[in-house]
Design an enzyme around this catalytic site. Sequence first.
Site, PDB file in Angstrom:
ATOM      1  N   LEU A  44       0.875  -1.170   0.000  1.00 54.41           N
ATOM      2  CA  LEU A  44       0.000   0.000   0.000  1.00 54.41           C
ATOM      3  C   LEU A  44       0.908   1.214   0.000  1.00 54.41           C
ATOM      4  O   LEU A  44       1.936   1.224   0.682  1.00 54.41           O
ATOM      5  CB  LEU A  44      -0.874   0.036   1.259  1.00 54.41           C
ATOM      6  CG  LEU A  44      -2.201  -0.700   1.243  1.00 54.41           C
ATOM      7  CD1 LEU A  44      -2.883  -0.594   2.596  1.00 54.41           C
ATOM      8  CD2 LEU A  44      -3.114  -0.196   0.157  1.00 54.41           C
ATOM      9  N   ASP A  45       0.526   2.239  -0.729  1.00 59.78           N
ATOM     10  CA  ASP A  45       1.319   3.463  -0.753  1.00 59.78           C
ATOM     11  C   ASP A  45       1.370   4.091   0.629  1.00 59.78           C
ATOM     12  O   ASP A  45       0.501   3.851   1.473  1.00 59.78           O
ATOM     13  CB  ASP A  45       0.699   4.475  -1.722  1.00 59.78           C
ATOM     14  CG  ASP A  45       0.719   3.984  -3.152  1.00 59.78           C
ATOM     15  OD1 ASP A  45       1.678   3.295  -3.526  1.00 59.78           O
ATOM     16  OD2 ASP A  45      -0.233   4.288  -3.883  1.00 59.78           O
ATOM     17  N   LEU A  46       2.356   4.927   0.838  1.00 59.76           N
ATOM     18  CA  LEU A  46       2.532   5.641   2.100  1.00 59.76           C
ATOM     19  C   LEU A  46       1.263   6.388   2.492  1.00 59.76           C
ATOM     20  O   LEU A  46       0.859   6.400   3.652  1.00 59.76           O
ATOM     21  CB  LEU A  46       3.704   6.623   1.953  1.00 59.76           C
ATOM     22  CG  LEU A  46       4.214   7.313   3.192  1.00 59.76           C
ATOM     23  CD1 LEU A  46       4.843   6.323   4.162  1.00 59.76           C
ATOM     24  CD2 LEU A  46       5.230   8.386   2.813  1.00 59.76           C
ATOM     25  N   SER A  48      -1.828   5.716   1.609  1.00 61.05           N
ATOM     26  CA  SER A  48      -3.022   4.869   1.619  1.00 61.05           C
ATOM     27  C   SER A  48      -3.093   4.125   2.944  1.00 61.05           C
ATOM     28  O   SER A  48      -2.081   3.908   3.603  1.00 61.05           O
ATOM     29  CB  SER A  48      -2.994   3.869   0.463  1.00 61.05           C
ATOM     30  OG  SER A  48      -2.994   4.552  -0.774  1.00 61.05           O
TER      31      SER A  48
END
Length: 182
Positions: A44-46, A48
């Site tokens: 997961l992106d930072l 998100s």
Amino acid sequence: MSRLILFNKPFNVLSQFTDRSIGADRLTLSNYIDVPGVYPAGRLDLDSEGLMLLTDDGRLQARISNPRFKTPKTYLAQVEGDVQEDALALLHKGVMLKDGPTLPAEAERIDDPALWPRDPPVRFRKTVPDCWISLTIREGRNRQVRRMTAAVGHPTLRLVRWQIGDWSADGLKPGEWREVRV
């Protein structure tokens, strides 16, 4: 027996156990999970939040994260604007991104979900409405959901992965995890 950990990743936490950037002092999975031998099945992106799965089983990890298995991933996205049926129809068909077309997605407008508050909160703008959609994809390209919502004219303000396959973040507060039987 394989280990499988369901983790609710908070906003602004890296989805890896170490931070390789020089001089950065960012939170990582190791700030929350002290279980040897488990690794994330996907990222997961930072910026998100939400469900991550970690396992010690390489085959299970590949089954969850490899796009060829088309494991459904459901996201709750707070988006800018008032999403109408035409935008949802485009998401249903699949949209064209710079790296090619996406597979068709399941998309629907939903009521504001009963989620934990985000820290820091999403910026509120009186003159720009926002709403929530549920989006289920079966791929996992870099920042795919954000790019898809932007492609239909509704940039994402907040993104929470709620479900991967049969597993969900239900009952987990940000930073909490639990182990489940596989």
